[in-house]
Design a protein around this motif. Structure first.
Motif, mmCIF file in Angstrom:
data_model
loop_
_atom_site.group_PDB
_atom_site.id
_atom_site.type_symbol
_atom_site.label_atom_id
_atom_site.label_comp_id
_atom_site.label_asym_id
_atom_site.label_seq_id
_atom_site.Cartn_x
_atom_site.Cartn_y
_atom_site.Cartn_z
ATOM 1 N N LEU A 9 9.986 6.278 8.814
ATOM 2 C CA LEU A 9 9.336 4.975 8.960
ATOM 3 C C LEU A 9 9.720 4.086 7.779
ATOM 4 O O LEU A 9 9.782 4.543 6.635
ATOM 5 C CB LEU A 9 7.816 5.135 9.031
ATOM 6 N N ASN A 10 9.949 2.803 8.052
ATOM 7 C CA ASN A 10 10.425 1.940 6.982
ATOM 8 C C ASN A 10 9.297 1.519 6.047
ATOM 9 O O ASN A 10 8.135 1.426 6.430
ATOM 10 C CB ASN A 10 11.125 0.694 7.552
ATOM 11 N N VAL A 11 9.672 1.267 4.799
ATOM 12 C CA VAL A 11 8.740 0.750 3.791
ATOM 13 C C VAL A 11 8.723 -0.767 3.921
ATOM 14 O O VAL A 11 9.774 -1.412 3.934
ATOM 15 C CB VAL A 11 9.185 1.157 2.376
ATOM 16 N N PHE A 12 7.515 -1.357 4.056
ATOM 17 C CA PHE A 12 7.428 -2.811 4.202
ATOM 18 C C PHE A 12 6.383 -3.397 3.262
ATOM 19 O O PHE A 12 5.634 -2.674 2.594
ATOM 20 C CB PHE A 12 7.170 -3.206 5.662
ATOM 21 N N TYR A 13 6.351 -4.717 3.203
ATOM 22 C CA TYR A 13 5.503 -5.486 2.283
ATOM 23 C C TYR A 13 4.313 -6.070 3.024
ATOM 24 O O TYR A 13 4.460 -6.612 4.127
ATOM 25 C CB TYR A 13 6.359 -6.607 1.688
ATOM 26 N N GLY A 62 1.574 -8.030 -1.203
ATOM 27 C CA GLY A 62 1.922 -7.505 -2.519
ATOM 28 C C GLY A 62 1.867 -6.001 -2.652
ATOM 29 O O GLY A 62 2.052 -5.483 -3.755
ATOM 30 N N LEU A 63 1.624 -5.278 -1.555
ATOM 31 C CA LEU A 63 1.544 -3.816 -1.600
ATOM 32 C C LEU A 63 2.533 -3.199 -0.623
ATOM 33 O O LEU A 63 2.987 -3.851 0.328
ATOM 34 C CB LEU A 63 0.118 -3.359 -1.274
ATOM 35 N N ALA A 64 2.868 -1.930 -0.855
ATOM 36 C CA ALA A 64 3.855 -1.234 -0.033
ATOM 37 C C ALA A 64 3.172 -0.399 1.041
ATOM 38 O O ALA A 64 2.220 0.351 0.753
ATOM 39 C CB ALA A 64 4.730 -0.334 -0.906
ATOM 40 N N TYR A 65 3.669 -0.522 2.254
ATOM 41 C CA TYR A 65 3.172 0.237 3.393
ATOM 42 C C TYR A 65 4.340 0.924 4.091
ATOM 43 O O TYR A 65 5.507 0.561 3.896
ATOM 44 C CB TYR A 65 2.442 -0.670 4.384
ATOM 45 N N THR A 86 -2.954 2.609 13.595
ATOM 46 C CA THR A 86 -2.199 3.785 14.022
ATOM 47 C C THR A 86 -0.765 3.709 13.526
ATOM 48 O O THR A 86 -0.101 2.670 13.658
ATOM 49 C CB THR A 86 -2.212 3.900 15.558
ATOM 50 N N ASP A 87 -0.286 4.814 12.942
ATOM 51 C CA ASP A 87 1.095 4.920 12.455
ATOM 52 C C ASP A 87 1.437 3.905 11.375
ATOM 53 O O ASP A 87 2.603 3.525 11.211
ATOM 54 C CB ASP A 87 2.092 4.800 13.619
ATOM 55 N N THR A 88 0.423 3.454 10.649
ATOM 56 C CA THR A 88 0.650 2.628 9.464
ATOM 57 C C THR A 88 -0.011 3.318 8.282
ATOM 58 O O THR A 88 -1.182 3.684 8.343
ATOM 59 C CB THR A 88 0.062 1.212 9.643
ATOM 60 N N TRP A 89 0.754 3.498 7.218
ATOM 61 C CA TRP A 89 0.307 4.249 6.049
ATOM 62 C C TRP A 89 0.472 3.412 4.790
ATOM 63 O O TRP A 89 1.392 2.597 4.693
ATOM 64 C CB TRP A 89 1.134 5.524 5.880
#
Length: 203
Positions: free
Chosen positions: A44-48, A51-54, A159-162
C-alpha cells in the motif's frame, strides 16, 4: 518477511562495520513512491494527509488536505540529507520534509515538516535527517551508526487505511489505543501487478 535489524546490528558489530558506511542506495534521487509491506498490507502506498503519513488508498475521515505524494532527496547515499515530498495533484504547493520521532519508548506517527510555515512545527524529538535506503527499504541511521527499521502501521476508522508510525523502542503488542498495529517495511518497490490477460494454446 520482515528484516531483522537486531541481527544486522549483531553482524555489523562482529565485523566492526558501521551501517552508514555500507549502505549505498542506487534508487532514483527524486520522484519515487514509498510502499508499505506487512501483515495484510501488501504494497500500500504512503500518502499525505494534513501533515501526517498514512498507508492505503483512502484519505482518513475529516482530512482537509490529502494527496498521493512522491519523495525526493538531494543525496540518496547520505543520511544527512532531508527527504521532501511533493503532491501528485497539487493539493499543496510546499515541499515538506519527512520526519520521525526516534526517541526511545515513543510511538509517534510519521509526518511532514514545512520549515517555511510558521504554524508548522516538529514534535519534541522529531528529526528530518538520518534516512537512507538499505537495498530498497527505508531505514533510519542513528547518531552511532545503528540501522533501524521501526515502522509500524496502526489501523484507523477507515477500512484499509493505516497511520504510518515509528516505534523507537521496538516494543511488541497488538493494539495501541484500541486500534490494531502491525510492523511494516517501507520500500521503494511497487507491488507486483498480475496481468489479467490469458494466453490460448492450440489443440
Amino acid at each position: 518477511m520482515l528484516f531483522d535489524t537486531k541481527f544486522l546490528a549483531a553482524l555489523l558489530a562482529i565485523s566492526g562495520v558501521n551501517a552508514s558506511k555500507i549502505i549505498k542506495s542506487r534508487a532514483a534521487a527524486s520522484n519515487f513512491t514509498l510502499y508499505a509491506y506487512g501483515t495484510n498490507i501488501t504494497g500500500l502506498n504512503v500518502f499525505y494527509a494534513d501533515g501526517l503519513a498514512y498507508i492505503g488508498n483512502a484519505a482518513p475521515s475529516g482530512a482537509s488536505v490529502a494527496s498521493n505524494i512522491t519523495f525526493s532527496t538531494t543525496d540518496p547515499n547520505s543520511n544527512s540529507a532531508t527527504w521532501s515530498v511533493s503532491s501528485t495533484d497539487s493539493a499543496f504547493s510546499t515541499a515538506p520534509a519527512l520526519y520521525i520521532v526516534p526517541t526511545n519508548n515513543t510511538f509517534t506517527q510519521v509526518g511532514f515538516y514545512t520549515s517555511s510555515n510558521s504554524s508548522s512545527s516538529l514534535p519534541t524529538g522529531g528529526v528530518t535527517t538520518g534516512f537512507e535506503l538499505f537495498g530498497n527499504a527505508l531505514s533510519y541511521i542513528t547518531s552511532d551508526g545503528t540501522l533501524e527499521q521501526q515502522f509500524w502501521a496502526q489501523a484507523t476508522d477507515a477500512t484499509d487505511t493505516w497511520k504510518l508510525m515509528w516505534n523507537a523502542g521496538g516494543e511488541g503488542g497488538v493494539t495501541v489505543d484500541g486500534y490494531a498495529i502491525t510492523p511494516v517495511t517501507v520500500k521503494t518497490t511497487a507491488p507486483l501487478v498480475i496481468s489479467d490477460s490469458t494466453s490460448s494454446t492450440s489443440k
